[in-house]
Design a protein around this motif. Structure first.
Motif, PDB file in Angstrom:
ATOM      1  N   GLU A 239       0.657  -0.887  -0.438  1.00 31.34           N
ATOM      2  CA  GLU A 239      -0.138   0.316  -0.598  1.00 31.34           C
ATOM      3  C   GLU A 239       0.855   0.856   0.104  1.00 31.34           C
ATOM      4  O   GLU A 239       0.752   2.396  -0.626  1.00 31.34           O
ATOM      5  CB  GLU A 239      -1.143  -0.003   1.229  1.00 31.34           C
ATOM      6  CG  GLU A 239      -1.949   1.146   1.721  1.00 31.34           C
ATOM      7  CD  GLU A 239      -2.587   1.210   2.670  1.00 31.34           C
ATOM      8  OE1 GLU A 239      -2.747   1.994   3.398  1.00 31.34           O
ATOM      9  OE2 GLU A 239      -2.945   0.068   2.805  1.00 31.34           O
ATOM     10  N   ASP A 240       1.834   0.990   0.593  1.00 33.53           N
ATOM     11  CA  ASP A 240       2.883   2.488   0.935  1.00 33.53           C
ATOM     12  C   ASP A 240       3.573   2.501  -0.584  1.00 33.53           C
ATOM     13  O   ASP A 240       4.043   3.356  -0.883  1.00 33.53           O
ATOM     14  CB  ASP A 240       3.880   2.404   1.960  1.00 33.53           C
ATOM     15  CG  ASP A 240       2.959   1.723   3.395  1.00 33.53           C
ATOM     16  OD1 ASP A 240       4.471   1.728   3.868  1.00 33.53           O
ATOM     17  OD2 ASP A 240       2.359   2.394   3.768  1.00 33.53           O
ATOM     18  N   VAL A 241       3.938   1.509  -1.456  1.00 39.19           N
ATOM     19  CA  VAL A 241       4.987   2.226  -2.292  1.00 39.19           C
ATOM     20  C   VAL A 241       3.501   2.072  -3.432  1.00 39.19           C
ATOM     21  O   VAL A 241       3.704   3.034  -4.055  1.00 39.19           O
ATOM     22  CB  VAL A 241       5.116   0.282  -2.957  1.00 39.19           C
ATOM     23  CG1 VAL A 241       5.856   0.397  -4.100  1.00 39.19           C
ATOM     24  CG2 VAL A 241       6.625   0.006  -2.104  1.00 39.19           C
ATOM     25  N   VAL A 242       2.400   1.659  -3.710  1.00 38.59           N
ATOM     26  CA  VAL A 242       1.704   2.402  -4.514  1.00 38.59           C
ATOM     27  C   VAL A 242       0.911   3.471  -4.233  1.00 38.59           C
ATOM     28  O   VAL A 242       0.677   4.248  -5.120  1.00 38.59           O
ATOM     29  CB  VAL A 242      -0.217   1.020  -4.013  1.00 38.59           C
ATOM     30  CG1 VAL A 242      -1.091   1.709  -4.656  1.00 38.59           C
ATOM     31  CG2 VAL A 242       0.013  -0.227  -4.812  1.00 38.59           C
ATOM     32  N   ILE A 243       0.830   3.911  -2.927  1.00 34.09           N
ATOM     33  CA  ILE A 243       0.411   5.104  -2.571  1.00 34.09           C
ATOM     34  C   ILE A 243       1.829   6.570  -3.123  1.00 34.09           C
ATOM     35  O   ILE A 243       1.650   7.503  -3.667  1.00 34.09           O
ATOM     36  CB  ILE A 243       0.119   5.498  -0.944  1.00 34.09           C
ATOM     37  CG1 ILE A 243      -0.497   5.026  -0.521  1.00 34.09           C
ATOM     38  CG2 ILE A 243       0.539   7.124  -0.816  1.00 34.09           C
ATOM     39  CD1 ILE A 243      -1.365   4.816   0.350  1.00 34.09           C
ATOM     40  N   ARG A 244       2.935   5.753  -3.361  1.00 36.92           N
ATOM     41  CA  ARG A 244       4.525   7.106  -3.650  1.00 36.92           C
ATOM     42  C   ARG A 244       4.173   7.025  -5.005  1.00 36.92           C
ATOM     43  O   ARG A 244       4.474   7.608  -5.614  1.00 36.92           O
ATOM     44  CB  ARG A 244       5.686   6.152  -2.540  1.00 36.92           C
ATOM     45  CG  ARG A 244       5.563   6.133  -1.462  1.00 36.92           C
ATOM     46  CD  ARG A 244       6.913   6.447  -1.167  1.00 36.92           C
ATOM     47  NE  ARG A 244       7.565   5.085  -1.552  1.00 36.92           N
ATOM     48  CZ  ARG A 244       7.783   4.364  -0.634  1.00 36.92           C
ATOM     49  NH1 ARG A 244       7.176   4.228   0.406  1.00 36.92           N
ATOM     50  NH2 ARG A 244       7.877   3.173  -1.416  1.00 36.92           N
ATOM     51  N   ASN A 245       3.595   5.807  -5.338  1.00 39.94           N
ATOM     52  CA  ASN A 245       3.632   5.662  -7.474  1.00 39.94           C
ATOM     53  C   ASN A 245       2.416   6.174  -8.235  1.00 39.94           C
ATOM     54  O   ASN A 245       2.437   5.919  -8.989  1.00 39.94           O
ATOM     55  CB  ASN A 245       4.518   4.348  -7.596  1.00 39.94           C
ATOM     56  CG  ASN A 245       5.529   4.361  -7.215  1.00 39.94           C
ATOM     57  OD1 ASN A 245       6.250   5.233  -7.915  1.00 39.94           O
ATOM     58  ND2 ASN A 245       5.778   3.939  -5.668  1.00 39.94           N
ATOM     59  N   LEU A 246       0.924   5.930  -7.482  1.00 35.76           N
ATOM     60  CA  LEU A 246      -0.174   6.656  -8.130  1.00 35.76           C
ATOM     61  C   LEU A 246      -0.009   7.168  -9.078  1.00 35.76           C
ATOM     62  O   LEU A 246      -0.402   6.807 -10.534  1.00 35.76           O
ATOM     63  CB  LEU A 246      -1.337   6.381  -7.490  1.00 35.76           C
ATOM     64  CG  LEU A 246      -2.071   5.414  -6.556  1.00 35.76           C
ATOM     65  CD1 LEU A 246      -3.364   6.251  -5.301  1.00 35.76           C
ATOM     66  CD2 LEU A 246      -2.232   4.743  -7.608  1.00 35.76           C
ATOM     67  N   LEU A 307      -4.053  12.404 -10.224  1.00 36.31           N
ATOM     68  CA  LEU A 307      -3.751  11.870  -9.090  1.00 36.31           C
ATOM     69  C   LEU A 307      -3.402  10.310  -8.862  1.00 36.31           C
ATOM     70  O   LEU A 307      -2.525   9.990  -8.248  1.00 36.31           O
ATOM     71  CB  LEU A 307      -3.768  13.056  -7.990  1.00 36.31           C
ATOM     72  CG  LEU A 307      -3.463  14.384  -8.363  1.00 36.31           C
ATOM     73  CD1 LEU A 307      -3.854  14.988  -7.002  1.00 36.31           C
ATOM     74  CD2 LEU A 307      -1.460  14.759  -8.129  1.00 36.31           C
ATOM     75  N   ILE A 308      -5.074   9.821  -9.378  1.00 37.65           N
ATOM     76  CA  ILE A 308      -4.481   8.018  -8.583  1.00 37.65           C
ATOM     77  C   ILE A 308      -4.545   7.365  -9.967  1.00 37.65           C
ATOM     78  O   ILE A 308      -4.399   6.173 -10.032  1.00 37.65           O
ATOM     79  CB  ILE A 308      -5.920   7.547  -8.015  1.00 37.65           C
ATOM     80  CG1 ILE A 308      -7.274   8.635  -8.875  1.00 37.65           C
ATOM     81  CG2 ILE A 308      -6.001   9.413  -6.808  1.00 37.65           C
ATOM     82  CD1 ILE A 308      -8.573   7.702  -7.972  1.00 37.65           C
ATOM     83  N   GLY A 309      -4.016   8.212 -10.717  1.00 35.51           N
ATOM     84  CA  GLY A 309      -3.467   7.129 -12.259  1.00 35.51           C
ATOM     85  C   GLY A 309      -3.872   6.551 -12.914  1.00 35.51           C
ATOM     86  O   GLY A 309      -3.805   5.973 -13.587  1.00 35.51           O
ATOM     87  N   PHE A 310      -5.541   7.564 -13.161  1.00 36.53           N
ATOM     88  CA  PHE A 310      -6.354   7.084 -14.455  1.00 36.53           C
ATOM     89  C   PHE A 310      -5.256   8.093 -15.731  1.00 36.53           C
ATOM     90  O   PHE A 310      -5.183   9.502 -14.773  1.00 36.53           O
ATOM     91  CB  PHE A 310      -8.301   7.348 -13.817  1.00 36.53           C
ATOM     92  CG  PHE A 310      -8.477   6.156 -13.026  1.00 36.53           C
ATOM     93  CD1 PHE A 310      -8.587   5.156 -14.005  1.00 36.53           C
ATOM     94  CD2 PHE A 310      -7.925   6.647 -11.936  1.00 36.53           C
ATOM     95  CE1 PHE A 310      -9.524   3.593 -12.770  1.00 36.53           C
ATOM     96  CE2 PHE A 310      -8.128   5.117 -11.154  1.00 36.53           C
ATOM     97  CZ  PHE A 310      -9.297   3.848 -11.970  1.00 36.53           C
ATOM     98  N   SER A 311      -5.537   7.457 -16.942  1.00 37.42           N
ATOM     99  CA  SER A 311      -5.136   8.582 -17.474  1.00 37.42           C
ATOM    100  C   SER A 311      -6.760   9.230 -18.460  1.00 37.42           C
ATOM    101  O   SER A 311      -5.797  10.200 -18.965  1.00 37.42           O
ATOM    102  CB  SER A 311      -4.856   7.671 -19.045  1.00 37.42           C
ATOM    103  OG  SER A 311      -6.324   6.554 -19.638  1.00 37.42           O
TER     104      SER A 311
END
Length: 337
Positions: A239-246, A307-311
């Motif tokens: 979860e921490d890695v996902v948040i940093r890279n979203l 910001l949450i990774g959607f194109s």
């Protein structure tokens, strides 16, 4: 993450005492659990959350009282939660005590959190359910709020009750029984689980304020949290890695595994052992952040999508509708009510 719940021999003795009023014993309730769960409850002080939730369900079913733990937790004596509780007592004001409780409640139960803030006319404590892999049980916010009210009042010369208690779920017993238990107005079907006091209570002096003791206890609790995070499960690390890279828009299991120094196969196996998956964590993290931005900021839906990774906005709206059954716009409107 599932999280863990900390209990003590003292708390089990107190529960046993309350069970005796129902002509029951702790041993009888524990016998309703499966052998593995019973062994954990009897031998460990820090058990998996799902085991403790099942134990609470058995308490309610055996006593035929859905509010059994809501009532019982309000009878725990001062000092039951050790350092955290004494930090509440040593705080300068009611508001700072509430904020200290919100900051360190994870020491007791990593599946729950609380946000405390003051508006122009209200002091609010909001319950947060952090165990993203388990749907929020209705009784958890009830038990939590009962404990918060009781913990705060143990350190005051005169008890103080919220002007209202708000729950998202439907009532499980008659509302009058809730209001007798909480000693205030209780509302259901609300947008958030909240305790609401008048804002001027923030400055109410705590009669046992001790600044030096407070600093010492804060230092101790910070260390406890730091040490416990070292042993957090793989799901929390993911979860921490996902948040940093979203915002990169390209968060994949391979990238996360590489950052954690393990293979994708090992990552999937470890997540499976914690009853979750990479895709589930990714979706739940995106949903949680999206809801936070929609409810608490004025950012456009396009900005949140990025910001949450959607194109694009359309992909985000489709995913958000799958998560919540609402469009981002309707969610934002309901959050503003």
């Amino acid at each position: 993450m599932f999280g863990r719940h900390t209990h003590s021999t003292t708390s089990l003795k107190l529960i046993d005492n309350e069970l005796s009023k129902h002509n029951l014993s702790l041993a009888q309730v524990l016998s309703e659990l499966d052998p593995h769960q019973r062994k954990l409850m009897e031998s460990k002080t820090r058990v998996p959350l799902e085991v403790f939730l099942e134990f609470q369900n058995k308490l309610e079913s055996c006593t035929k009282d859905p509010l059994f733990m809501v009532k019982t937790i309000s009878k725990f004596p001062r000092g039951h939660y050790n350092a955290l509780e004494f930090l509440i007592g040593s705080s300068k004001t009611f508001g700072s005590a509430l904020k200290n409780l919100a900051r360190y409640v994870g020491v007791i139960n990593s599946s729950m959190g609380m946000e405390a803030h003051r508006t122009q006319d209200k002091l609010i404590g909001q319950f947060l359910w952090l165990a993203t892999q388990i749907p929020e049980p209705a009784n958890q916010s009830e038990i939590f709020f009962s404990g918060v009210i009781h913990r705060m009042n143990l350190w005051l010369d005169q008890p103080v009750y919220p002007e209202r208690v708000c729950f998202k779920h439907a009532p499980r017993v008659a509302i009058s029984e809730y209001e007798t238990t909480f000693k205030t107005t209780v509302e259901f079907g609300c947008f958030k689980n909240q305790l609401v006091w008048p804002a001027d209570l923030y400055e109410l002096a705590m009669p046992r304020h001790d600044g030096e003791l407070g600093k010492t206890l804060q230092s101790h609790l910070d260390q406890v949290i730091s040490e416990s995070s070292i042993y957090a499960g793989i799901a929390k690390s993911v979860e921490d890695v996902v948040i940093r890279n979203l915002s990169s828009g390209d968060v994949q299991a391979k990238m996360v595994a590489e950052e954690l120094g393990i293979s994708v196969r090992s990552l999937n196996r470890k997540l499976n052992a914690e009853n979750t998956s990479f895709q589930k964590i990714l979706s739940q993290t995106r949903q949680a952040i999206a809801e936070k931005y929609l409810a608490g900021t004025g950012m456009s839906i396009e900005e949140i999508s990025f910001l949450i990774g959607f194109s694009d906005r359309r992909s985000f709206e489709r995913a958000f509708r799958q998560w919540t059954g609402q469009t981002p716009t309707s969610f934002r409107q309901s959050a503003a009510v």
